[in-house]
Design a protein around this motif. Structure first.
Motif: not given
Length: 404
Positions: A154-169
């Motif tokens: 899906a693109g590496w940018r999506v990966t870092f968006a998901v990682v940011a969501a992990l930070g929220v958790v």
């Protein structure tokens, strides 16, 4: 083990994912920005340097703030950095995002190590530290492979968006589960800085730089090494990172268990074996099965050093361990930065994608030599102390003999 350790492990999971996921995505990022693989490697080096400098900076700021609140602030900084990486329009902006996220890394693990150790009995401290670092290692089994898979599809940018969501958790976990521990009374910055006058603390940090640097020399360039040398398809990098992560999980838990029993022997074995395995990787990288086994062993042996080295710093920085603990996390990442840079240098020099393995072997062997030196100095200091304590008793006995 206290439930609060789970919260620390959740935060560590998010941080571990963002630290390591970039390695599986270097070709995609380099292609997108039109830069070379060694240049893209600066995303690893920049993150590592940010951890190194951010660890003491953020920890000094944290001496004025209760530990739980500081952990929450650090997770917030981590979220901002990863969001910036996800939307970066240029390579330089992404590098800035990586550095911003990295500023939270060292202080989180440094303060988290102290909190984890304080939550358990003295003979379980290394195990508690290992439990927190389990989040970092599990990230390499679950977070990094999934992030790599997402990035390649899906693109590496999506990966870092998901990682940011992990930070929220992770932020929510710290807020919910970590107890409100007041900042320690009577501990000033000068007390924290005094730990760095201890030779054993400095030697442990030097072992950290060289030992874990050996791991990153090889693993930073695992994607091009496995696809160009071993002959794996691009999609196989994900599963190779799973193997690396499984090795990290096992090595971390074994290292924590045996560090509470025999710390220095654990370091001798893990560092010595790591040096040998890294040297052999220059040969095994040419075979798919052998290279996969080697990747697992590098993860296991590399992370077997983490709990004992972190505990050794805490033991010798007694009284004011927070800054020393955080700086040692920075030392891990100084090793990462040094080895990623050296690996890029030998590749750029035309020595091939397996050349960084030799760099790693030399670094791990140097760490082993420092471990032997550290132990010898400790024995000499213990003998001198015992002799000093025995001298008055011997003098008293001689005086008594003369008197009689």
């Amino acid at each position: 083990m206290p439930l609060a350790l789970l919260a620390l492990a959740i935060g560590a999971f998010g941080i571990g994912t963002t630290e390591f996921v970039i390695m599986g995505l270097l070709p995609e990022v380099a292609s997108d920005y039109g830069v070379s693989i060694p240049t893209a490697g600066f995303l690893v080096t920049g993150y590592a340097l940010g951890v190194m400098f951010g660890a003491p900076l953020m920890t000094v700021i944290g001496t004025k703030i209760p530990r739980k609140r500081m952990l929450m602030l650090l997770m917030g900084l981590f979220i901002v950095g990863n969001l910036l990486s996800a939307v970066a329009p240029a390579f330089s902006v992404m590098l800035i995002g990586r550095v911003v996220a990295s500023l939270a890394h060292g202080a989180f693990f440094g303060i988290g190590s102290v909190v984890a150790a304080d939550l358990v009995a003295p003979h379980k401290k290394a195990g508690a530290i290992a439990m927190m670092f389990t989040g970092l290692t599990v990230a390499n089994v679950v977070g990094v492979p999934l992030g790599t898979l997402i990035g390649q599809s899906a693109g590496w940018r999506v990966t870092f968006a998901v990682v940011a969501a992990l930070g929220v958790v992770g932020l929510a976990g710290v807020a919910k589960l970590v107890p409100d521990v007041p900042k320690p009374e009577g501990v000033r910055l000068r007390h924290e800085l005094a730990a760095f006058t201890n030779v054993q603390v400095l030697l442990a940090m030097a072992m950290t730089v060289l030992g874990f640097g050996g791991v990153f020399a090889a693993i930073t360039y695992i994607a091009p090494m496995m696809t160009h040398v071993a002959g794996f398809a691009d999609g196989s990098v994900t599963w190779l990172l799973v193997l690396f992560g499984l090795g990290m999980v096992g090595g971390n838990l074994v290292g924590g268990k045996f560090a509470d029993r025999a710390l220095m022997p654990m370091l001798y074995v893990s560092l010595g074996a790591l040096a040998v395995v890294l040297a052999l990787f220059t040969l095994t990288a040419h075979d798919k099965i052998a290279s996969a086994v080697t990747v697992f062993l590098i993860g296991a042996l590399g992370f077997a050093t983490v709990p004992p080295l972190q505990k050794r710093v805490l033991d010798h920085a007694h009284g004011a361990p927070t800054l020393a603990s955080a700086v040692n996390i920075g030392a891990f990442n100084l090793g990462n930065a040094l080895s990623a840079w050296l690996g890029g240098v030998v590749i750029a020099a035309g020595l091939g994608y397996t050349a960084p393995n030799w760099v790693g072997a030399v670094l791990a062997a140097a760490a082993l030599l420092l471990a032997v030196l550290s132990s010898a100095l400790e024995r000499r200091q213990s003998a001198a102390l015992a002799e000093a304590e025995a001298a008055p008793v011997a003098a008293e006995r001689r005086a008594a003999a003369v008197h009689h």
